[in-house]
Scaffold this motif. Structure first.
Motif, PDB file in Angstrom:
ATOM      1  N   LEU A  99      11.706 116.268 -44.904  1.00 44.37           N
ATOM      2  CA  LEU A  99      12.877 115.416 -44.728  1.00 44.37           C
ATOM      3  C   LEU A  99      12.563 113.950 -45.027  1.00 44.37           C
ATOM      4  N   SER A 100      11.347 113.509 -44.742  1.00 46.25           N
ATOM      5  CA  SER A 100      10.994 112.111 -44.958  1.00 46.25           C
ATOM      6  C   SER A 100      10.952 111.740 -46.433  1.00 46.25           C
ATOM      7  N   ARG A 101      10.994 112.741 -47.312  1.00 48.64           N
ATOM      8  CA  ARG A 101      10.966 112.503 -48.755  1.00 48.64           C
ATOM      9  C   ARG A 101      12.365 112.447 -49.377  1.00 48.64           C
ATOM     10  N   LEU A 102      13.379 112.687 -48.548  1.00 48.75           N
ATOM     11  CA  LEU A 102      14.740 112.779 -49.069  1.00 48.75           C
ATOM     12  C   LEU A 102      15.434 111.424 -49.040  1.00 48.75           C
ATOM     13  N   PRO A 103      16.442 111.239 -49.917  1.00 46.39           N
ATOM     14  CA  PRO A 103      17.220 109.992 -49.880  1.00 46.39           C
ATOM     15  C   PRO A 103      18.050 109.893 -48.601  1.00 46.39           C
ATOM     16  N   VAL A 104      18.445 108.669 -48.260  1.00 43.30           N
ATOM     17  CA  VAL A 104      19.171 108.425 -47.012  1.00 43.30           C
ATOM     18  C   VAL A 104      20.494 109.180 -46.985  1.00 43.30           C
ATOM     19  N   LYS A 105      21.195 109.198 -48.109  1.00 42.33           N
ATOM     20  CA  LYS A 105      22.503 109.870 -48.140  1.00 42.33           C
ATOM     21  C   LYS A 105      22.377 111.345 -47.780  1.00 42.33           C
ATOM     22  N   SER A 106      21.324 111.994 -48.247  1.00 43.07           N
ATOM     23  CA  SER A 106      21.115 113.410 -47.911  1.00 43.07           C
ATOM     24  C   SER A 106      20.836 113.572 -46.423  1.00 43.07           C
ATOM     25  N   LEU A 107      20.040 112.682 -45.868  1.00 50.39           N
ATOM     26  CA  LEU A 107      19.718 112.757 -44.445  1.00 50.39           C
ATOM     27  C   LEU A 107      20.959 112.578 -43.580  1.00 50.39           C
ATOM     28  N   LEU A 108      21.864 111.699 -44.003  1.00 52.56           N
ATOM     29  CA  LEU A 108      23.096 111.499 -43.242  1.00 52.56           C
ATOM     30  C   LEU A 108      23.922 112.780 -43.198  1.00 52.56           C
ATOM     31  N   ARG A 109      23.938 113.520 -44.282  1.00 50.42           N
ATOM     32  CA  ARG A 109      24.660 114.811 -44.304  1.00 50.42           C
ATOM     33  C   ARG A 109      23.945 115.855 -43.454  1.00 50.42           C
ATOM     34  N   PHE A 110      22.614 115.862 -43.506  1.00 57.01           N
ATOM     35  CA  PHE A 110      21.841 116.889 -42.815  1.00 57.01           C
ATOM     36  C   PHE A 110      21.851 116.719 -41.302  1.00 57.01           C
ATOM     37  N   ARG A 111      22.339 115.590 -40.822  1.00 53.34           N
ATOM     38  CA  ARG A 111      22.466 115.431 -39.371  1.00 53.34           C
ATOM     39  C   ARG A 111      23.453 116.432 -38.790  1.00 53.34           C
ATOM     40  N   SER A 112      24.343 116.941 -39.649  1.00 55.85           N
ATOM     41  CA  SER A 112      25.365 117.884 -39.184  1.00 55.85           C
ATOM     42  C   SER A 112      24.903 119.333 -39.243  1.00 55.85           C
ATOM     43  N   VAL A 113      23.687 119.575 -39.714  1.00 53.10           N
ATOM     44  CA  VAL A 113      23.190 120.949 -39.818  1.00 53.10           C
ATOM     45  C   VAL A 113      23.074 121.585 -38.440  1.00 53.10           C
ATOM     46  N   CYS A 114      22.421 120.886 -37.521  1.00 53.37           N
ATOM     47  CA  CYS A 114      22.266 121.397 -36.165  1.00 53.37           C
ATOM     48  C   CYS A 114      21.834 120.248 -35.260  1.00 53.37           C
ATOM     49  N   LYS A 115      21.920 120.435 -33.965  1.00 54.17           N
ATOM     50  CA  LYS A 115      21.556 119.386 -33.007  1.00 54.17           C
ATOM     51  C   LYS A 115      20.078 118.989 -33.105  1.00 54.17           C
ATOM     52  N   PRO A 116      19.149 119.976 -33.249  1.00 52.22           N
ATOM     53  CA  PRO A 116      17.739 119.562 -33.383  1.00 52.22           C
ATOM     54  C   PRO A 116      17.493 118.677 -34.602  1.00 52.22           C
ATOM     55  N   TRP A 117      18.152 118.993 -35.725  1.00 55.14           N
ATOM     56  CA  TRP A 117      17.972 118.160 -36.925  1.00 55.14           C
ATOM     57  C   TRP A 117      18.573 116.770 -36.722  1.00 55.14           C
ATOM     58  N   CYS A 118      19.705 116.724 -36.061  1.00 56.68           N
ATOM     59  CA  CYS A 118      20.338 115.427 -35.795  1.00 56.68           C
ATOM     60  C   CYS A 118      19.426 114.567 -34.921  1.00 56.68           C
ATOM     61  N   ALA A 119      18.843 115.177 -33.889  1.00 57.47           N
ATOM     62  CA  ALA A 119      17.939 114.445 -33.010  1.00 57.47           C
ATOM     63  C   ALA A 119      16.690 114.006 -33.755  1.00 57.47           C
ATOM     64  N   LEU A 120      16.203 114.841 -34.663  1.00 56.00           N
ATOM     65  CA  LEU A 120      14.993 114.515 -35.413  1.00 56.00           C
ATOM     66  C   LEU A 120      15.225 113.363 -36.378  1.00 56.00           C
ATOM     67  N   ILE A 121      16.343 113.437 -37.113  1.00 54.36           N
ATOM     68  CA  ILE A 121      16.623 112.439 -38.147  1.00 54.36           C
ATOM     69  C   ILE A 121      16.930 111.071 -37.541  1.00 54.36           C
ATOM     70  N   THR A 122      17.504 111.062 -36.356  1.00 49.92           N
ATOM     71  CA  THR A 122      17.847 109.788 -35.706  1.00 49.92           C
ATOM     72  C   THR A 122      16.739 109.270 -34.801  1.00 49.92           C
ATOM     73  N   ASP A 123      15.661 110.022 -34.665  1.00 46.73           N
ATOM     74  CA  ASP A 123      14.551 109.592 -33.825  1.00 46.73           C
ATOM     75  C   ASP A 123      13.854 108.372 -34.438  1.00 46.73           C
ATOM     76  N   PRO A 124      13.567 107.329 -33.651  1.00 49.35           N
ATOM     77  CA  PRO A 124      12.920 106.123 -34.199  1.00 49.35           C
ATOM     78  C   PRO A 124      11.617 106.415 -34.932  1.00 49.35           C
ATOM     79  N   TYR A 125      10.856 107.405 -34.466  1.00 47.57           N
ATOM     80  CA  TYR A 125       9.601 107.749 -35.137  1.00 47.57           C
ATOM     81  C   TYR A 125       9.873 108.232 -36.560  1.00 47.57           C
ATOM     82  N   PHE A 126      10.892 109.086 -36.711  1.00 42.79           N
ATOM     83  CA  PHE A 126      11.213 109.587 -38.048  1.00 42.79           C
ATOM     84  C   PHE A 126      11.760 108.464 -38.931  1.00 42.79           C
TER      85      PHE A 126
END
Length: 308
Positions: free
Chosen positions: A12-39
């Motif tokens: 996920l860290s290799r993907l563009p920001v626009k893709s990550l914004l869409r992938f937040r809707s995949v599931c709650k764990p992905w949303c939490a991961l993508i929005t985590d300050p560490y990520f």
């Protein structure tokens, strides 16, 4: 097949920001991961390391447009949906790590004094998040004759993992020997969402209002107060609130047109010796005078005029 979390993070860290914004809707764990300050920091560090997720923002008054530099086939600039609305529009004065600092082109009159104060905003066009900074008035001295914004800047301080905004107001008052300066400097911290006042800044006049942020300090070309009067580089360190003069190399003086910037994380200086040459200098070891190193010199007369 379930992948280990570290593998998912790496992908996920290799993907563009626009893709990550869409992938937040995949599931709650992905949303939490993508929005985590560490990520977020991991994604930013990778983007900076390989020079990706680059966006060029253009302004066609009063609208903003962007060009995605990672998409080679993009034919035209796309209009950005600016979250702030103002009859006179907004001005972007700096950006850092995809975060844009801007202010309204209208301003408000401060108290009963006829001094304009601009509202400041932070905006991330990629994530579509934004923030209006708290208003801080100008503390006008009783004996001030006139004033205006002499310097401002925005940057990220990795030592504190914080974004800083600085505002320098210059007041003038008629003294025995003519006009003299009364400065007011305030620094905003995103982590505390507050402004603080810095006292006793010993420089007289900034030649360029926009400060360059490097090594946890804002820098301006200024008429220095210490030493001989003349142009130099001054800095305000946001770690200790100390104003310093940055030494220039021995081979140059103030008899040229100077522009400073950041190149590869280092303080840089472009010197335009009118009709003679243009030189680019880089300070390899910050604060060390002897570490200034000339990168190149341009002496083609047909080119020099474009540096004016």
């Amino acid at each position: 097949m379930n992948l280990p979390e570290d593998i998912i993070l790496d992908i996920l860290s290799r993907l563009p920001v626009k893709s990550l914004l869409r992938f937040r809707s995949v599931c709650k764990p992905w949303c939490a991961l993508i929005t985590d300050p560490y990520f977020v920091q991991m994604h930013l560090s990778r983007s900076l390391a390989i020079n990706t997720n680059l966006i060029l923002i253009l302004r066609k008054y009063p609208k903003f447009f962007y060009v995605d530099l990672d998409v080679c086939q993009q034919e035209a600039a796309v209009e950005l949906d600016c979250p702030f609305k103002s009859p006179k529009g907004y001005l972007i004065f700096a950006s850092s790590n995809g975060l844009v600092c801007m202010f309204d082109d209208d301003g408000v009159v401060c108290d009963s004094q006829k001094y304009k104060v601009y509202h400041t905003f932070l905006w991330n066009p990629s994530t579509e998040t934004h923030k209006k900074l708290p208003f801080t008035p100008i503390e006008v001295p009783v004996n001030a004759r006139f004033a205006y914004v002499a310097g401002y800047g925005f940057g990220y301080d990795p030592t504190t993992d914080d974004y800083k905004v600085i505002r320098v107001i210059r007041f003038y008052n008629a003294g025995d020997n003519g006009y003299y300066l009364i400065p007011e400097v305030k620094v905003y911290s995103l982590s505390t969402n507050s402004w603080r006042r810095i006292e006793d800044i010993p420089f007289l006049d900034t030649q360029h209002r926009l400060g360059v942020f490097v090594n946890s300090a804002f820098h301006w070309i200024a008429v220095c107060k210490t030493g001989q009067m003349g142009l130099g580089i001054v800095s305000i360190d946001v770690k200790d609130d100390v104003c310093r003069e940055v030494p220039l190399p021995d081979s140059v003086d103030d008899k040229f047109y100077m522009v400073i910037g950041v190149l590869g994380g280092k303080l840089s200086m472009l010197c335009n010796f009118t009709r003679v040459c243009v030189e680019l200098w880089l300070m390899k070891d910050y604060g060390v005078k002897d570490s200034w190193e000339k990168q190149f010199s341009i002496e083609q007369q047909s080119v020099l005029g474009y540096f004016d």
